[in-house]
Scaffold this motif. Structure first.
Motif, PDB file in Angstrom:
ATOM      1  N   VAL A 132       1.028  -1.219  -0.234  1.00 14.84           N
ATOM      2  CA  VAL A 132       0.097  -0.045   0.019  1.00 14.84           C
ATOM      3  C   VAL A 132       0.987   1.119   0.079  1.00 14.84           C
ATOM      4  O   VAL A 132       1.735   1.505   0.698  1.00 14.84           O
ATOM      5  N   GLU A 133       0.795   2.051  -0.903  1.00 13.29           N
ATOM      6  CA  GLU A 133       1.415   3.305  -1.112  1.00 13.29           C
ATOM      7  C   GLU A 133       0.346   4.570  -1.157  1.00 13.29           C
ATOM      8  O   GLU A 133      -0.260   4.628  -1.971  1.00 13.29           O
ATOM      9  N   VAL A 134       1.165   5.251  -0.442  1.00 11.21           N
ATOM     10  CA  VAL A 134       0.065   6.738  -0.517  1.00 11.21           C
ATOM     11  C   VAL A 134       1.103   7.995  -0.892  1.00 11.21           C
ATOM     12  O   VAL A 134       2.191   7.949  -0.217  1.00 11.21           O
ATOM     13  N   ALA A 135       0.596   8.835  -1.524  1.00 10.79           N
ATOM     14  CA  ALA A 135       1.264  10.172  -1.842  1.00 10.79           C
ATOM     15  C   ALA A 135       0.113  11.244  -2.131  1.00 10.79           C
ATOM     16  O   ALA A 135      -0.990  10.950  -2.363  1.00 10.79           O
ATOM     17  N   ARG A 136       0.658  12.339  -1.303  1.00 12.56           N
ATOM     18  CA  ARG A 136      -0.379  13.433  -1.304  1.00 12.56           C
ATOM     19  C   ARG A 136       0.435  14.720  -1.945  1.00 12.56           C
ATOM     20  O   ARG A 136       1.571  15.056  -1.371  1.00 12.56           O
ATOM     21  N   GLU A 137      -0.280  15.605  -2.675  1.00  7.09           N
ATOM     22  CA  GLU A 137       0.167  16.660  -3.199  1.00  7.09           C
ATOM     23  C   GLU A 137       0.191  17.921  -1.966  1.00  7.09           C
ATOM     24  O   GLU A 137      -0.606  17.926  -1.148  1.00  7.09           O
ATOM     25  N   HIS A 138       1.519  18.360  -1.948  1.00  8.04           N
ATOM     26  CA  HIS A 138       1.603  19.323  -0.873  1.00  8.04           C
ATOM     27  C   HIS A 138       1.878  18.443   0.473  1.00  8.04           C
ATOM     28  O   HIS A 138       1.621  18.964   1.507  1.00  8.04           O
ATOM     29  N   GLY A 139       2.227  17.252   0.445  1.00  5.90           N
ATOM     30  CA  GLY A 139       2.402  16.389   1.601  1.00  5.90           C
ATOM     31  C   GLY A 139       3.462  15.461   1.280  1.00  5.90           C
ATOM     32  O   GLY A 139       4.357  15.534   0.662  1.00  5.90           O
ATOM     33  N   SER A 140       3.514  14.401   1.927  1.00  9.70           N
ATOM     34  CA  SER A 140       4.497  13.319   2.015  1.00  9.70           C
ATOM     35  C   SER A 140       4.019  11.847   1.279  1.00  9.70           C
ATOM     36  O   SER A 140       2.670  11.923   0.724  1.00  9.70           O
ATOM     37  N   ARG A 141       4.735  10.994   1.426  1.00  5.92           N
ATOM     38  CA  ARG A 141       4.652   9.751   0.919  1.00  5.92           C
ATOM     39  C   ARG A 141       5.012   8.715   1.828  1.00  5.92           C
ATOM     40  O   ARG A 141       5.877   8.739   2.565  1.00  5.92           O
ATOM     41  N   GLU A 142       3.900   7.372   1.652  1.00  3.34           N
ATOM     42  CA  GLU A 142       4.384   6.486   2.596  1.00  3.34           C
ATOM     43  C   GLU A 142       4.279   5.153   2.046  1.00  3.34           C
ATOM     44  O   GLU A 142       3.061   5.062   1.315  1.00  3.34           O
ATOM     45  N   LEU A 143       4.672   3.968   2.529  1.00  6.51           N
ATOM     46  CA  LEU A 143       4.532   2.641   1.714  1.00  6.51           C
ATOM     47  C   LEU A 143       4.513   1.670   2.995  1.00  6.51           C
ATOM     48  O   LEU A 143       5.508   1.833   4.016  1.00  6.51           O
ATOM     49  N   LEU A 144       3.526   0.696   2.875  1.00  5.15           N
ATOM     50  CA  LEU A 144       3.671  -0.146   3.995  1.00  5.15           C
ATOM     51  C   LEU A 144       3.455  -1.605   3.346  1.00  5.15           C
ATOM     52  O   LEU A 144       2.802  -1.647   2.167  1.00  5.15           O
ATOM     53  N   ARG A 145       4.112  -2.715   3.674  1.00  2.00           N
ATOM     54  CA  ARG A 145       3.914  -3.954   3.143  1.00  2.00           C
ATOM     55  C   ARG A 145       3.472  -4.980   3.983  1.00  2.00           C
ATOM     56  O   ARG A 145       3.690  -4.904   5.416  1.00  2.00           O
ATOM     57  N   LEU A 146       2.397  -5.845   3.689  1.00  2.00           N
ATOM     58  CA  LEU A 146       1.749  -7.034   4.686  1.00  2.00           C
ATOM     59  C   LEU A 146       1.958  -8.168   3.934  1.00  2.00           C
ATOM     60  O   LEU A 146       1.802  -8.327   2.661  1.00  2.00           O
ATOM     61  N   PRO A 147       2.459  -9.386   4.561  1.00  2.00           N
ATOM     62  CA  PRO A 147       2.539 -10.683   3.843  1.00  2.00           C
ATOM     63  C   PRO A 147       1.153 -11.419   3.588  1.00  2.00           C
ATOM     64  O   PRO A 147       0.101 -11.222   4.335  1.00  2.00           O
ATOM     65  N   LEU A 148       1.089 -11.896   2.615  1.00  2.00           N
ATOM     66  CA  LEU A 148      -0.157 -12.777   2.022  1.00  2.00           C
ATOM     67  C   LEU A 148       0.183 -13.977   1.869  1.00  2.00           C
ATOM     68  O   LEU A 148       0.939 -14.275   0.838  1.00  2.00           O
ATOM     69  N   GLN A 149      -0.143 -15.150   2.259  1.00  2.00           N
ATOM     70  CA  GLN A 149      -0.130 -16.584   1.948  1.00  2.00           C
ATOM     71  C   GLN A 149      -1.382 -16.884   0.937  1.00  2.00           C
ATOM     72  O   GLN A 149      -2.479 -16.581   1.432  1.00  2.00           O
ATOM     73  N   TRP A 150      -1.047 -17.127  -0.169  1.00  2.00           N
ATOM     74  CA  TRP A 150      -2.233 -17.304  -1.006  1.00  2.00           C
ATOM     75  C   TRP A 150      -2.237 -18.904  -1.839  1.00  2.00           C
ATOM     76  O   TRP A 150      -1.213 -18.946  -2.208  1.00  2.00           O
ATOM     77  N   PRO A 151      -3.324 -19.524  -1.739  1.00  2.00           N
ATOM     78  CA  PRO A 151      -4.327 -19.312  -0.961  1.00  2.00           C
ATOM     79  C   PRO A 151      -4.061 -19.606   0.431  1.00  2.00           C
ATOM     80  O   PRO A 151      -3.246 -20.325   1.000  1.00  2.00           O
ATOM     81  N   PRO A 152      -4.757 -18.954   1.361  1.00  2.00           N
ATOM     82  CA  PRO A 152      -4.498 -18.968   2.869  1.00  2.00           C
ATOM     83  C   PRO A 152      -5.084 -20.409   3.324  1.00  2.00           C
ATOM     84  O   PRO A 152      -5.818 -21.076   2.992  1.00  2.00           O
ATOM     85  N   ARG A 153      -3.946 -21.014   4.017  1.00  2.00           N
ATOM     86  CA  ARG A 153      -4.197 -22.518   4.654  1.00  2.00           C
ATOM     87  C   ARG A 153      -5.002 -22.168   6.022  1.00  2.00           C
ATOM     88  O   ARG A 153      -5.718 -23.141   6.258  1.00  2.00           O
ATOM     89  N   SER A 154      -5.182 -21.102   6.637  1.00  2.00           N
ATOM     90  CA  SER A 154      -5.785 -20.706   7.907  1.00  2.00           C
ATOM     91  C   SER A 154      -6.063 -19.541   8.097  1.00  2.00           C
ATOM     92  O   SER A 154      -5.350 -18.607   7.147  1.00  2.00           O
ATOM     93  N   ALA A 155      -6.729 -19.174   9.048  1.00  2.00           N
ATOM     94  CA  ALA A 155      -7.266 -17.649   9.127  1.00  2.00           C
ATOM     95  C   ALA A 155      -5.981 -17.085   9.531  1.00  2.00           C
ATOM     96  O   ALA A 155      -5.157 -17.452  10.321  1.00  2.00           O
ATOM     97  N   ALA A 156      -5.655 -15.667   9.047  1.00  2.68           N
ATOM     98  CA  ALA A 156      -4.324 -14.826   9.295  1.00  2.68           C
ATOM     99  C   ALA A 156      -4.834 -13.490   9.184  1.00  2.68           C
ATOM    100  O   ALA A 156      -5.789 -13.102   8.767  1.00  2.68           O
ATOM    101  N   LYS A 157      -3.786 -12.914   9.772  1.00  2.00           N
ATOM    102  CA  LYS A 157      -4.238 -11.472  10.293  1.00  2.00           C
ATOM    103  C   LYS A 157      -2.905 -10.583  10.280  1.00  2.00           C
ATOM    104  O   LYS A 157      -2.015 -11.286  10.803  1.00  2.00           O
ATOM    105  N   ALA A 158      -2.757  -9.699   9.391  1.00  2.00           N
ATOM    106  CA  ALA A 158      -1.544  -8.905   9.531  1.00  2.00           C
ATOM    107  C   ALA A 158      -1.683  -7.341   9.606  1.00  2.00           C
ATOM    108  O   ALA A 158      -2.729  -7.046   9.173  1.00  2.00           O
ATOM    109  N   GLU A 159      -0.981  -6.710  10.304  1.00  2.00           N
ATOM    110  CA  GLU A 159      -1.284  -5.153  10.542  1.00  2.00           C
ATOM    111  C   GLU A 159       0.065  -4.462  10.542  1.00  2.00           C
ATOM    112  O   GLU A 159       1.273  -4.886  10.724  1.00  2.00           O
TER     113      GLU A 159
END
Length: 175
Positions: A132-159
């Protein structure tokens, strides 16, 4: 529920027939924080998939930008500010991207159903990252990465939580 009952009934009868698997559930919650200032505009956001080990591009999920411009003239002007996404995919894309492009969003929580995404439906089994990447005019930029197992073998949550342009970003998945 009906599919499970029918599958169980067919198994009991010994027919050996199978039905399509239940749809996998995957959801991405993105929080865009309230930012005070005279020139604060809604941010541009890109969400895409990369292979975890190599960081190779695997598909676009969403690109939110100013689509209200007449005839789309100048609408994509600030998309190169989403530098990582632009390098991975955006510079080769034709806009709007069907099923991916959308208008900018205000501050608050926004939900993306990843299971409905064409990019996710086409994924081979394996380890990925939702970026997930965000950029804003007259602002800053930020990027986050979250792991994803596909297809999921069990319920998973990443934050992950951003420090300026992003609040909490949560990825939940279950078979």
């Amino acid at each position: 529920m009906k599919t499970r009952l029918l599958t169980s009934a067919l198994s009991l009868l010994g027919l050996g027939l199978s039905l399509p698997a239940q749809a996998v559930e995957a959801q991405l919650d993105i929080t865009l924080p309230v930012i005070q200032g005279a020139k604060v505009r809604r941010p541009y956001v890109a969400v895409w998939l990369e292979k975890a080990a190599s960081h190779d591009f695997a598909g676009n999920i969403a690109v939110w930008y100013d689509m209200k411009k007449p005839n789309n003239v100048g609408a994509t002007k600030w998309l190169p500010d989403l530098r990582s996404w632009w390098k991975a995919s955006g510079s080769q894309a034709s806009f709007p991207i069907d099923g991916v492009s959308g208008a900018t969003r205000p501050a608050g929580e926004h939900v993306i159903n990843l299971g409905a995404s064409e990019a996710v439906k086409k994924l081979a089994a394996g380890e990925y990252e939702v970026v997930v990447e965000v950029a804003r005019e007259h602002g800053s930029r930020e990027l986050l990465r979250l792991p994803l197992q596909w297809p999921p073998r069990s319920a998973a949550k990443a934050e992950a939580t951003g420090t300026s342009e992003l609040g909490l970003v949560r990825l939940t998945s279950k078979p």
